[in-house]
Scaffold this active site. Structure first.
Site, PDB file in Angstrom:
ATOM      1  N   SER A  30       0.824  -1.215   0.000  1.00 33.66           N
ATOM      2  CA  SER A  30       0.000   0.000   0.000  1.00 33.66           C
ATOM      3  C   SER A  30       0.859   1.265   0.000  1.00 33.66           C
ATOM      4  O   SER A  30       1.851   1.373   0.723  1.00 33.66           O
ATOM      5  CB  SER A  30      -0.901   0.006   1.235  1.00 33.66           C
TER       6      SER A  30
ATOM      7  N   SER B 244      -0.678   4.162   0.639  1.00 38.20           N
ATOM      8  CA  SER B 244      -1.430   5.127   1.457  1.00 38.20           C
ATOM      9  C   SER B 244      -0.644   5.626   2.662  1.00 38.20           C
ATOM     10  O   SER B 244      -0.673   6.835   2.956  1.00 38.20           O
ATOM     11  CB  SER B 244      -2.775   4.531   1.886  1.00 38.20           C
TER      12      SER B 244
ATOM     13  N   THR C  32      -9.087  -1.623   2.328  1.00 41.27           N
ATOM     14  CA  THR C  32      -8.844  -2.040   0.949  1.00 41.27           C
ATOM     15  C   THR C  32      -9.095  -3.534   0.781  1.00 41.27           C
ATOM     16  O   THR C  32      -9.585  -4.201   1.705  1.00 41.27           O
ATOM     17  CB  THR C  32      -7.441  -1.573   0.473  1.00 41.27           C
TER      18      THR C  32
ATOM     19  N   LYS D 222     -13.457  -4.388   1.710  1.00 44.21           N
ATOM     20  CA  LYS D 222     -14.357  -3.244   1.481  1.00 44.21           C
ATOM     21  C   LYS D 222     -15.836  -3.584   1.690  1.00 44.21           C
ATOM     22  O   LYS D 222     -16.611  -2.739   2.134  1.00 44.21           O
ATOM     23  CB  LYS D 222     -14.160  -2.696   0.066  1.00 44.21           C
TER      24      LYS D 222
ATOM     25  N   ASP E 137     -24.616   7.653   2.335  1.00 47.84           N
ATOM     26  CA  ASP E 137     -25.528   7.313   1.234  1.00 47.84           C
ATOM     27  C   ASP E 137     -24.843   6.495   0.148  1.00 47.84           C
ATOM     28  O   ASP E 137     -25.406   5.549  -0.384  1.00 47.84           O
ATOM     29  CB  ASP E 137     -26.103   8.592   0.602  1.00 47.84           C
TER      30      ASP E 137
ATOM     31  N   ASN F  57     -18.629  -7.180 -19.230  1.00 46.34           N
ATOM     32  CA  ASN F  57     -18.057  -8.107 -18.250  1.00 46.34           C
ATOM     33  C   ASN F  57     -17.970  -9.502 -18.824  1.00 46.34           C
ATOM     34  O   ASN F  57     -18.787  -9.904 -19.639  1.00 46.34           O
ATOM     35  CB  ASN F  57     -18.916  -8.128 -16.974  1.00 46.34           C
TER      36      ASN F  57
ATOM     37  N   GLU G 254     -23.955 -11.796 -16.767  1.00 44.63           N
ATOM     38  CA  GLU G 254     -24.999 -11.842 -15.728  1.00 44.63           C
ATOM     39  C   GLU G 254     -24.655 -10.912 -14.559  1.00 44.63           C
ATOM     40  O   GLU G 254     -25.543 -10.308 -13.952  1.00 44.63           O
ATOM     41  CB  GLU G 254     -25.173 -13.274 -15.191  1.00 44.63           C
TER      42      GLU G 254
HETATM   43  P1  ATR Z   1     -12.502  -5.440  -7.744  1.00 45.20           P
HETATM   44  O1  ATR Z   1     -13.025  -5.200  -6.351  1.00 45.20           O
HETATM   45  O2  ATR Z   1     -11.050  -5.086  -7.922  1.00 45.20           O
HETATM   46  O3  ATR Z   1     -13.353  -4.813  -8.802  1.00 45.20           O
HETATM   47  P2  ATR Z   1     -13.686  -8.035  -8.139  1.00 45.20           P
HETATM   48  O4  ATR Z   1     -14.918  -7.581  -7.428  1.00 45.20           O
HETATM   49  O5  ATR Z   1     -13.116  -9.381  -7.796  1.00 45.20           O
HETATM   50  O6  ATR Z   1     -12.488  -7.023  -7.943  1.00 45.20           O
HETATM   51  O7  ATR Z   1     -13.977  -7.952  -9.726  1.00 45.20           O
HETATM   52  C1  ATR Z   1     -13.048  -8.374 -10.661  1.00 45.20           C
HETATM   53  C2  ATR Z   1     -13.517  -8.006 -12.067  1.00 45.20           C
HETATM   54  O8  ATR Z   1     -12.483  -8.384 -12.996  1.00 45.20           O
HETATM   55  C3  ATR Z   1     -14.773  -8.744 -12.526  1.00 45.20           C
HETATM   56  O9  ATR Z   1     -15.477  -7.922 -13.416  1.00 45.20           O
HETATM   57  C4  ATR Z   1     -14.180  -9.960 -13.248  1.00 45.20           C
HETATM   58  O10 ATR Z   1     -15.047 -10.550 -14.191  1.00 45.20           O
HETATM   59  P3  ATR Z   1     -16.136 -11.686 -13.724  1.00 45.20           P
HETATM   60  O11 ATR Z   1     -17.241 -10.923 -13.059  1.00 45.20           O
HETATM   61  O12 ATR Z   1     -16.570 -12.320 -14.980  1.00 45.20           O
HETATM   62  O13 ATR Z   1     -15.397 -12.598 -12.797  1.00 45.20           O
HETATM   63  C5  ATR Z   1     -13.020  -9.304 -13.939  1.00 45.20           C
HETATM   64  N1  ATR Z   1     -11.970 -10.253 -14.314  1.00 45.20           N
HETATM   65  C6  ATR Z   1     -11.060 -10.840 -13.508  1.00 45.20           C
HETATM   66  N2  ATR Z   1     -10.245 -11.652 -14.221  1.00 45.20           N
HETATM   67  C7  ATR Z   1     -10.644 -11.566 -15.522  1.00 45.20           C
HETATM   68  C8  ATR Z   1     -10.204 -12.157 -16.761  1.00 45.20           C
HETATM   69  N3  ATR Z   1      -9.165 -12.996 -16.789  1.00 45.20           N
HETATM   70  N4  ATR Z   1     -10.851 -11.814 -17.893  1.00 45.20           N
HETATM   71  C9  ATR Z   1     -11.893 -10.951 -17.871  1.00 45.20           C
HETATM   72  N5  ATR Z   1     -12.353 -10.368 -16.738  1.00 45.20           N
HETATM   73  C10 ATR Z   1     -11.744 -10.670 -15.577  1.00 45.20           C
END
Ligand code: ATR
Length: 281
Positions: free
Chosen positions: A20, A22, A67, A71, A83, A155, A159
């Site tokens: 970090s 921070s 972090t 979170k 909010d 994404n 879904e």
């Molecule tokens: P953060 O809090 O950093 O946003 P997270 O909540 O774990 O972390 O979200 C990770 C994001 O990266 C998600 O959108 C994930 O896609 P999925 O919802 O399909 O899992 C995306 N992600 C992680 N690895 C990936 C990869 N190899 N290819 C595409 N998207 C990826």
């Protein structure tokens, strides 16, 4: 810096927390303003998060940042949610007011302020946001607050993007006119429609990662943000094409600045905070 019996304690809960930045820039800010306070890293195991939050009350720690991966998990243990935390469902800042803990999210603000360094007017823009996880939720909140025209939410698991939209519909009535969930495979087609491209996924952290879409479609008129703390392949292409672009550091500094202001009631010395980091990376 002189520590004494009245020194206030601030910090960050993370796991891991070693990397970090921070503590460096928050301490620089306290010192610059002559505030008698320290800011330290706390490595908190996920299974200990409720005790860690309780320790803020017990030890009278004035405030913390929160972090990855805490979170979302801190939210049930505080006394009050601001909010934005109610919508984003994640907090990155806790303020301790005589044992009464208030959770805030300043990530959305950090993103918006960072982006404004490149793009002073965000209102009316069309944005591609890649990823629908925790960071994306905060960034989308910020973009909606700024009044963007459209958000294409791409994404891997479409879904999850639809679920995010449905949850946000409970707070922003006609947000389905703004947010459009799409699969990653559709990005190539919509890149030409957007002004701003934001990567919120971890893709790009490793240089051998597959590109999220065909980066040949990036044009000079695009503004490109990757919230990873380095020059990813996406950003390298943006640079080659002459785009305005930024990595995750502006968002980091501005979210921290807002946390500082929430805790101290004083204006954060942004330039001091930025300068303290450039000495370290
Ligand atoms: P953060 O809090 O950093 O946003 P997270 O909540 O774990 O972390 O979200 C990770 C994001 O990266 C998600 O959108 C994930 O896609 P999925 O919802 O399909 O899992 C995306 N992600 C992680 N690895 C990936 C990869 N190899 N290819 C595409 N998207 C990826």
């Amino acid at each position: 810096m002189i520590l004494d019996g009245q020194t206030k304690v601030y910090g960050i809960f993370g796991y891991p927390v070693k990397h970090s930045k921070s503590p460096t820039f928050q301490t620089a800010a306290f010192q610059h303003l002559g505030i008698n306070a320290v800011y330290v890293p706390f490595e908190v195991n996920p299974e200990s998060i409720s005790q860690a939050v309780e320790s803020l009350r017990v030890l009278k720690i004035s405030g913390v940042n929160v972090t990855i991966p805490h979170k979302e998990s801190v939210v049930p243990y505080v006394n009050e949610l601001s909010d934005e935390v109610k919508v984003i469902k994640a907090a990155n800042t806790i303020k301790n007011v005589d044992g009464y803990l208030i959770a805030y999210n300043t990530d959305w603000y950090g993103f918006v302020e960072g982006l404004k360094e490149l793009e002073p007017t965000i209102e009316g823009k069309k944005v591609l946001v890649i990823g629908a996880g925790g960071s994306s939720r905060a960034i989308i909140y910020g973009l909606l607050k700024e009044g963007v025209d459209k958000i294409y939410l791409a994404n891997r698991t479409v879904e999850r993007a639809k679920k995010l939209l449905n949850e946000y519909l409970q707070h922003f009535k006609v947000v389905d006119k703004i947010i459009h969930p799409i699969p990653l495979a559709d990005i190539n087609e919509i890149v030409k429609e957007v002004d701003i491209i934001v990567n919120t996924t971890s893709v790009g952290l490793n240089d051998e990662d597959f590109p999220l879409f065909n980066y040949d479609f990036i044009e000079q008129r695009h503004t490109v943000v990757d919230i990873i703390y380095k020059e990813t392949k996406l950003l390298k292409v943006a640079k080659e094409k002459g785009c305005k672009y930024q990595n995750g550091y502006p968002m980091l500094i501005h979210q921290g600045a807002k946390s500082f202001e929430i805790w101290t009631g004083q204006k954060a010395p942004i330039d001091v905070m930025k300068k303290s980091l450039s000495l370290h990376y």
